[in-house]
Design a protein around this motif. Sequence first.
Motif, PDB file in Angstrom:
ATOM      1  N   GLU A   2      22.312  24.826  26.385  1.00  0.00           N
ATOM      2  CA  GLU A   2      22.313  24.002  25.177  1.00  0.00           C
ATOM      3  C   GLU A   2      23.675  23.403  24.831  1.00  0.00           C
ATOM      4  O   GLU A   2      23.913  22.966  23.710  1.00  0.00           O
ATOM      5  CB  GLU A   2      21.793  24.828  23.985  1.00  0.00           C
ATOM      6  N   THR A   3      24.600  23.348  25.771  1.00  0.00           N
ATOM      7  CA  THR A   3      25.881  22.706  25.483  1.00  0.00           C
ATOM      8  C   THR A   3      25.778  21.211  25.769  1.00  0.00           C
ATOM      9  O   THR A   3      25.042  20.783  26.656  1.00  0.00           O
ATOM     10  CB  THR A   3      27.017  23.302  26.325  1.00  0.00           C
ATOM     11  N   ALA A   4      26.558  20.433  25.023  1.00  0.00           N
ATOM     12  CA  ALA A   4      26.540  18.986  25.212  1.00  0.00           C
ATOM     13  C   ALA A   4      27.000  18.612  26.616  1.00  0.00           C
ATOM     14  O   ALA A   4      26.477  17.670  27.228  1.00  0.00           O
ATOM     15  CB  ALA A   4      27.418  18.321  24.163  1.00  0.00           C
ATOM     16  N   GLU A   5      27.996  19.357  27.152  1.00  0.00           N
ATOM     17  CA  GLU A   5      28.511  19.049  28.485  1.00  0.00           C
ATOM     18  C   GLU A   5      27.420  19.187  29.543  1.00  0.00           C
ATOM     19  O   GLU A   5      27.277  18.338  30.433  1.00  0.00           O
ATOM     20  CB  GLU A   5      29.685  19.980  28.825  1.00  0.00           C
ATOM     21  N   GLU A   6      26.645  20.269  29.451  1.00  0.00           N
ATOM     22  CA  GLU A   6      25.554  20.479  30.418  1.00  0.00           C
ATOM     23  C   GLU A   6      24.514  19.364  30.308  1.00  0.00           C
ATOM     24  O   GLU A   6      24.029  18.845  31.315  1.00  0.00           O
ATOM     25  CB  GLU A   6      24.874  21.819  30.162  1.00  0.00           C
ATOM     26  N   VAL A   7      24.164  19.033  29.077  1.00  0.00           N
ATOM     27  CA  VAL A   7      23.118  18.037  28.861  1.00  0.00           C
ATOM     28  C   VAL A   7      23.550  16.671  29.379  1.00  0.00           C
ATOM     29  O   VAL A   7      22.819  16.007  30.126  1.00  0.00           O
ATOM     30  CB  VAL A   7      22.744  17.965  27.363  1.00  0.00           C
ATOM     31  N   VAL A   8      24.751  16.239  29.025  1.00  0.00           N
ATOM     32  CA  VAL A   8      25.230  14.917  29.450  1.00  0.00           C
ATOM     33  C   VAL A   8      25.335  14.842  30.971  1.00  0.00           C
ATOM     34  O   VAL A   8      25.035  13.808  31.576  1.00  0.00           O
ATOM     35  CB  VAL A   8      26.578  14.605  28.781  1.00  0.00           C
ATOM     36  N   ALA A   9      25.755  15.944  31.596  1.00  0.00           N
ATOM     37  CA  ALA A   9      25.877  15.954  33.055  1.00  0.00           C
ATOM     38  C   ALA A   9      24.547  15.690  33.744  1.00  0.00           C
ATOM     39  O   ALA A   9      24.519  15.215  34.885  1.00  0.00           O
ATOM     40  CB  ALA A   9      26.447  17.292  33.520  1.00  0.00           C
ATOM     41  N   LEU A  10      23.438  15.963  33.061  1.00  0.00           N
ATOM     42  CA  LEU A  10      22.112  15.734  33.642  1.00  0.00           C
ATOM     43  C   LEU A  10      21.648  14.289  33.485  1.00  0.00           C
ATOM     44  O   LEU A  10      20.576  13.931  33.973  1.00  0.00           O
ATOM     45  CB  LEU A  10      21.093  16.678  32.982  1.00  0.00           C
ATOM     46  N   ARG A  11      22.427  13.464  32.783  1.00  0.00           N
ATOM     47  CA  ARG A  11      22.101  12.049  32.571  1.00  0.00           C
ATOM     48  C   ARG A  11      20.684  11.847  32.026  1.00  0.00           C
ATOM     49  O   ARG A  11      19.880  11.093  32.581  1.00  0.00           O
ATOM     50  CB  ARG A  11      22.283  11.266  33.880  1.00  0.00           C
ATOM     51  N   PRO A  12      20.349  12.493  30.903  1.00  0.00           N
ATOM     52  CA  PRO A  12      18.998  12.346  30.359  1.00  0.00           C
ATOM     53  C   PRO A  12      18.806  11.005  29.674  1.00  0.00           C
ATOM     54  O   PRO A  12      19.757  10.398  29.172  1.00  0.00           O
ATOM     55  CB  PRO A  12      18.913  13.486  29.345  1.00  0.00           C
ATOM     56  N   ASP A  13      17.566  10.549  29.645  1.00  0.00           N
ATOM     57  CA  ASP A  13      17.244   9.401  28.808  1.00  0.00           C
ATOM     58  C   ASP A  13      16.410   9.835  27.599  1.00  0.00           C
ATOM     59  O   ASP A  13      16.022   9.002  26.787  1.00  0.00           O
ATOM     60  CB  ASP A  13      16.543   8.285  29.595  1.00  0.00           C
ATOM     61  N   LEU A  14      16.165  11.150  27.465  1.00  0.00           N
ATOM     62  CA  LEU A  14      15.521  11.701  26.282  1.00  0.00           C
ATOM     63  C   LEU A  14      15.849  13.186  26.202  1.00  0.00           C
ATOM     64  O   LEU A  14      15.722  13.905  27.196  1.00  0.00           O
ATOM     65  CB  LEU A  14      13.995  11.511  26.330  1.00  0.00           C
ATOM     66  N   VAL A  15      16.261  13.620  25.012  1.00  0.00           N
ATOM     67  CA  VAL A  15      16.518  15.044  24.774  1.00  0.00           C
ATOM     68  C   VAL A  15      15.642  15.491  23.612  1.00  0.00           C
ATOM     69  O   VAL A  15      15.673  14.882  22.530  1.00  0.00           O
ATOM     70  CB  VAL A  15      17.995  15.321  24.453  1.00  0.00           C
ATOM     71  N   LEU A  16      14.848  16.532  23.837  1.00  0.00           N
ATOM     72  CA  LEU A  16      13.997  17.100  22.789  1.00  0.00           C
ATOM     73  C   LEU A  16      14.761  18.227  22.110  1.00  0.00           C
ATOM     74  O   LEU A  16      15.176  19.185  22.757  1.00  0.00           O
ATOM     75  CB  LEU A  16      12.694  17.632  23.390  1.00  0.00           C
ATOM     76  N   THR A  17      14.932  18.123  20.794  1.00  0.00           N
ATOM     77  CA  THR A  17      15.667  19.135  20.050  1.00  0.00           C
ATOM     78  C   THR A  17      14.814  19.642  18.892  1.00  0.00           C
ATOM     79  O   THR A  17      13.844  18.989  18.478  1.00  0.00           O
ATOM     80  CB  THR A  17      16.987  18.583  19.490  1.00  0.00           C
ATOM     81  N   ALA A  18      15.194  20.812  18.370  1.00  0.00           N
ATOM     82  CA  ALA A  18      14.513  21.396  17.220  1.00  0.00           C
ATOM     83  C   ALA A  18      15.535  21.692  16.142  1.00  0.00           C
ATOM     84  O   ALA A  18      16.745  21.623  16.373  1.00  0.00           O
ATOM     85  CB  ALA A  18      13.782  22.670  17.629  1.00  0.00           C
ATOM     86  N   ARG A  19      15.070  22.031  14.979  1.00  0.00           N
ATOM     87  CA  ARG A  19      15.984  22.284  13.858  1.00  0.00           C
ATOM     88  C   ARG A  19      16.867  23.498  14.116  1.00  0.00           C
ATOM     89  O   ARG A  19      17.912  23.644  13.494  1.00  0.00           O
ATOM     90  CB  ARG A  19      15.194  22.452  12.555  1.00  0.00           C
ATOM     91  N   HIS A  20      16.438  24.379  15.040  1.00  0.00           N
ATOM     92  CA  HIS A  20      17.256  25.534  15.390  1.00  0.00           C
ATOM     93  C   HIS A  20      18.184  25.238  16.577  1.00  0.00           C
ATOM     94  O   HIS A  20      18.967  26.105  16.966  1.00  0.00           O
ATOM     95  CB  HIS A  20      16.364  26.732  15.725  1.00  0.00           C
ATOM     96  N   SER A  21      18.084  24.058  17.155  1.00  0.00           N
ATOM     97  CA  SER A  21      18.980  23.701  18.256  1.00  0.00           C
ATOM     98  C   SER A  21      20.415  23.599  17.732  1.00  0.00           C
ATOM     99  O   SER A  21      20.638  23.345  16.548  1.00  0.00           O
ATOM    100  CB  SER A  21      18.565  22.373  18.887  1.00  0.00           C
ATOM    101  N   SER A  22      21.372  23.766  18.628  1.00  0.00           N
ATOM    102  CA  SER A  22      22.786  23.760  18.236  1.00  0.00           C
ATOM    103  C   SER A  22      23.149  22.476  17.484  1.00  0.00           C
ATOM    104  O   SER A  22      23.050  21.373  18.044  1.00  0.00           O
ATOM    105  CB  SER A  22      23.658  23.884  19.483  1.00  0.00           C
ATOM    106  N   PRO A  23      23.597  22.586  16.228  1.00  0.00           N
ATOM    107  CA  PRO A  23      24.009  21.379  15.487  1.00  0.00           C
ATOM    108  C   PRO A  23      25.159  20.654  16.171  1.00  0.00           C
ATOM    109  O   PRO A  23      25.214  19.418  16.155  1.00  0.00           O
ATOM    110  CB  PRO A  23      24.435  21.935  14.124  1.00  0.00           C
ATOM    111  N   ALA A  24      26.076  21.410  16.779  1.00  0.00           N
ATOM    112  CA  ALA A  24      27.213  20.781  17.455  1.00  0.00           C
ATOM    113  C   ALA A  24      26.746  19.935  18.628  1.00  0.00           C
ATOM    114  O   ALA A  24      27.239  18.815  18.843  1.00  0.00           O
ATOM    115  CB  ALA A  24      28.194  21.849  17.928  1.00  0.00           C
ATOM    116  N   THR A  25      25.792  20.457  19.394  1.00  0.00           N
ATOM    117  CA  THR A  25      25.266  19.703  20.532  1.00  0.00           C
ATOM    118  C   THR A  25      24.521  18.468  20.057  1.00  0.00           C
ATOM    119  O   THR A  25      24.694  17.369  20.601  1.00  0.00           O
ATOM    120  CB  THR A  25      24.331  20.592  21.376  1.00  0.00           C
ATOM    121  N   ARG A  26      23.710  18.611  19.026  1.00  0.00           N
ATOM    122  CA  ARG A  26      22.971  17.466  18.493  1.00  0.00           C
ATOM    123  C   ARG A  26      23.929  16.389  18.002  1.00  0.00           C
ATOM    124  O   ARG A  26      23.717  15.186  18.234  1.00  0.00           O
ATOM    125  CB  ARG A  26      22.028  17.918  17.383  1.00  0.00           C
TER     126      ARG A  26
END
Length: 288
Positions: A79-103
Amino acid sequence: MAGVTRRTAAGALIAGLATGPALAATAGPRRVVSLNPCLDAILVQVADREQIAAVSHYTHEPSSTSSGALGLTFPFTHETAEEVVALRPDLVLTARHSSPATRAALARMGVRTELFGLPNTVEESLVQVMQVARAVNRPERGQALVARIRAALAEAAPPPGAPPLTAVTFQSGGFASARGTLMDEMMRRAGFENAATRYGLTRTGNIPLEKLIADPPDVLLAGQLEPGAPTWADRVLAHPALAHVAPRMHRAVFPQNLTFCGGPVLIESARMLARARREALAARAARS
């Protein structure tokens, strides 16, 4: 240097998103990352396998996954922003309990995200199934999953007029679902009356073992003991005192991971609840 690399990756990501709207409009997102285990459970059922870039790390934890063996076959992030961006997503599904910093970081970099709430009713959960299915441009699979869930709920329903049995969920540490939750509605639909309030619970929390023993419900929907029982929270499920009330309380197996999420998890939850009710009634008939 690391900062430059991250900025470069982010820039490339945003550029890539800007060049592919026509494809996204017809085929849906091509690289979806989910940061929530309950969204994972829906995503792996409605998306094409090649659409899923990663699920949450919770889905790779056998004791807590809501996606079963299928979820273990996908890559995951912590759930870190670095991991997510490295995957080059075109959609990220998040929830209210997901990391606010990452969101917040994903928002700053222009990554498309969709935020989902926590469903407290069956209908809210079915709406969420369709929201995820539409987000990945697979609404027909969402409709099919909703139909399967509704069929499972109908099959688990008790006969009309059948009196309810009192029950509580009893997981690691005595954790129980209170009234007004999704689990509470599932219990009612399967012919149970949630007895959590008689132990003082006005919201989801722990039931003291002493109160449970003093006034047992008809059915204890108990979690499964983890191998080795490393903590007291696990060992409470096998406390000898529970055996003393066995003649007055039927104990049914109800895995803890069925209490976490809705969506496709409701199918197995309904099946296990219906089974628990049948077994409890059979045990009562055998004693009488």
